[in-house]
Design a protein around this motif. Sequence first.
Motif, PDB file in Angstrom:
ATOM      1  N   LEU A  38      42.001  43.095   0.498  1.00  0.00           N
ATOM      2  CA  LEU A  38      41.385  44.238   1.248  1.00  0.00           C
ATOM      3  C   LEU A  38      42.504  45.533   1.256  1.00  0.00           C
ATOM      4  O   LEU A  38      41.943  46.609   1.021  1.00  0.00           O
ATOM      5  CB  LEU A  38      41.126  44.016   2.721  1.00  0.00           C
ATOM      6  N   GLY A  39      43.730  45.254   1.225  1.00  0.00           N
ATOM      7  CA  GLY A  39      44.811  46.483   1.096  1.00  0.00           C
ATOM      8  C   GLY A  39      44.578  46.906   0.032  1.00  0.00           C
ATOM      9  O   GLY A  39      44.352  48.208  -0.257  1.00  0.00           O
ATOM     10  N   ASN A  42      42.019  55.414   0.105  1.00  0.00           N
ATOM     11  CA  ASN A  42      42.541  55.004   1.690  1.00  0.00           C
ATOM     12  C   ASN A  42      43.774  54.636   1.884  1.00  0.00           C
ATOM     13  O   ASN A  42      43.798  53.247   2.395  1.00  0.00           O
ATOM     14  CB  ASN A  42      41.155  54.372   2.498  1.00  0.00           C
ATOM     15  N   TYR A  43      44.803  55.239   1.780  1.00  0.00           N
ATOM     16  CA  TYR A  43      46.125  54.754   1.647  1.00  0.00           C
ATOM     17  C   TYR A  43      46.449  54.170   3.073  1.00  0.00           C
ATOM     18  O   TYR A  43      47.252  53.249   3.267  1.00  0.00           O
ATOM     19  CB  TYR A  43      47.275  55.818   1.186  1.00  0.00           C
ATOM     20  N   GLU A  44      45.846  54.854   4.046  1.00  0.00           N
ATOM     21  CA  GLU A  44      46.370  54.705   5.565  1.00  0.00           C
ATOM     22  C   GLU A  44      45.914  53.014   5.846  1.00  0.00           C
ATOM     23  O   GLU A  44      46.551  52.282   6.456  1.00  0.00           O
ATOM     24  CB  GLU A  44      45.799  55.397   6.690  1.00  0.00           C
ATOM     25  N   GLU A  45      44.697  52.824   5.395  1.00  0.00           N
ATOM     26  CA  GLU A  45      44.164  51.349   5.644  1.00  0.00           C
ATOM     27  C   GLU A  45      44.797  50.483   4.809  1.00  0.00           C
ATOM     28  O   GLU A  45      44.727  49.310   5.236  1.00  0.00           O
ATOM     29  CB  GLU A  45      42.721  51.513   5.630  1.00  0.00           C
ATOM     30  N   ALA A  46      45.058  50.822   3.437  1.00  0.00           N
ATOM     31  CA  ALA A  46      45.771  50.032   2.722  1.00  0.00           C
ATOM     32  C   ALA A  46      47.059  49.642   3.276  1.00  0.00           C
ATOM     33  O   ALA A  46      47.405  48.455   3.249  1.00  0.00           O
ATOM     34  CB  ALA A  46      46.048  50.862   1.370  1.00  0.00           C
ATOM     35  N   VAL A  47      47.958  50.561   3.956  1.00  0.00           N
ATOM     36  CA  VAL A  47      49.045  50.286   4.622  1.00  0.00           C
ATOM     37  C   VAL A  47      48.922  49.317   5.848  1.00  0.00           C
ATOM     38  O   VAL A  47      49.558  48.326   5.847  1.00  0.00           O
ATOM     39  CB  VAL A  47      49.673  51.508   5.134  1.00  0.00           C
TER      40      VAL A  47
END
Length: 294
Positions: free
Chosen positions: A118-119, A127-132
């Motif tokens: 999912l990351g 969507n780098y914030e959610e990836a983190v």
Amino acid sequence: MPKRHFWISLLITLGLAAAAEPARGQAQLPHVPELDREQLEELGSSILQEADRWARFQQYDRALPRAELGVELLPSSAQAWGILGSLYLQVDRVEDGIAALRTARSLEPENALVRFALGSAYFQAENYEEAVNELRAGLDLEPGELGALFDLGNAYFMKGDFQKAIDYYETAFEQNDTFWPAINNIGLVRYEMGEVDEALELWEASQALAPQEAEPQLAIAVARYARGDRTAVRLAEAALELDVRYAEIDFLELNLWGERLIADARELLSTPQIQQVVSAVRNRRQPLSIEMIP
């Protein structure tokens, strides 16, 4: 998948939809055996295995319908939803992939592999914030996972948090001291920070680990050329002989080359000498066309 397609596929799979004889005044419908939960689960598992086999050969047009049928049969299986989500990502249906993987996460929130997938999906969606968030959650469950550490470094790089990106790349390299992409990407970060000497040292170390990889060689050539070293053209030629895709700006961006490095790369790649090499390499690698004589 529409339900009618599901049931048609199910019946065909079970061999129950074979061509029937025309009705001759039957008094009642033929008996169709009902499947119990165990049989459905076995069938779903078999179909998912088949989807996985097709995916391994990159036959996604065949793998994807089977995975969709698999989740119809196994709607409570995180593995089924995970396979489907991963296949959606392979065919650039990113939002569908995220939705499927979110379902897998809801079914098994403590599954590190689902969190990592999912990351990566969120990263693909920029969507780098959610990836983190997802990658860190996965690493909390399974610390030291090399690929996830590297992906987390990439996510922080794209967020502009250069020091955290470096930290995670270094941690990834600590897990495997032959993992050249980690050293290479620290070089990408350092270059964007204006630390050109440090970037060159890192790319040289990366090249030593992977002499047949084009990326560190081309990065070295770009940095040297930007400093006025015109002999760097020969190194760029050698790199593009290894992988001509690096002559494309879109491909450099896909590999996380930053604005500063890409600006310098444009200058080198636009020279007539490099353009000639690129054209020659592409022409050599054109598929052979055989004219059929009637």
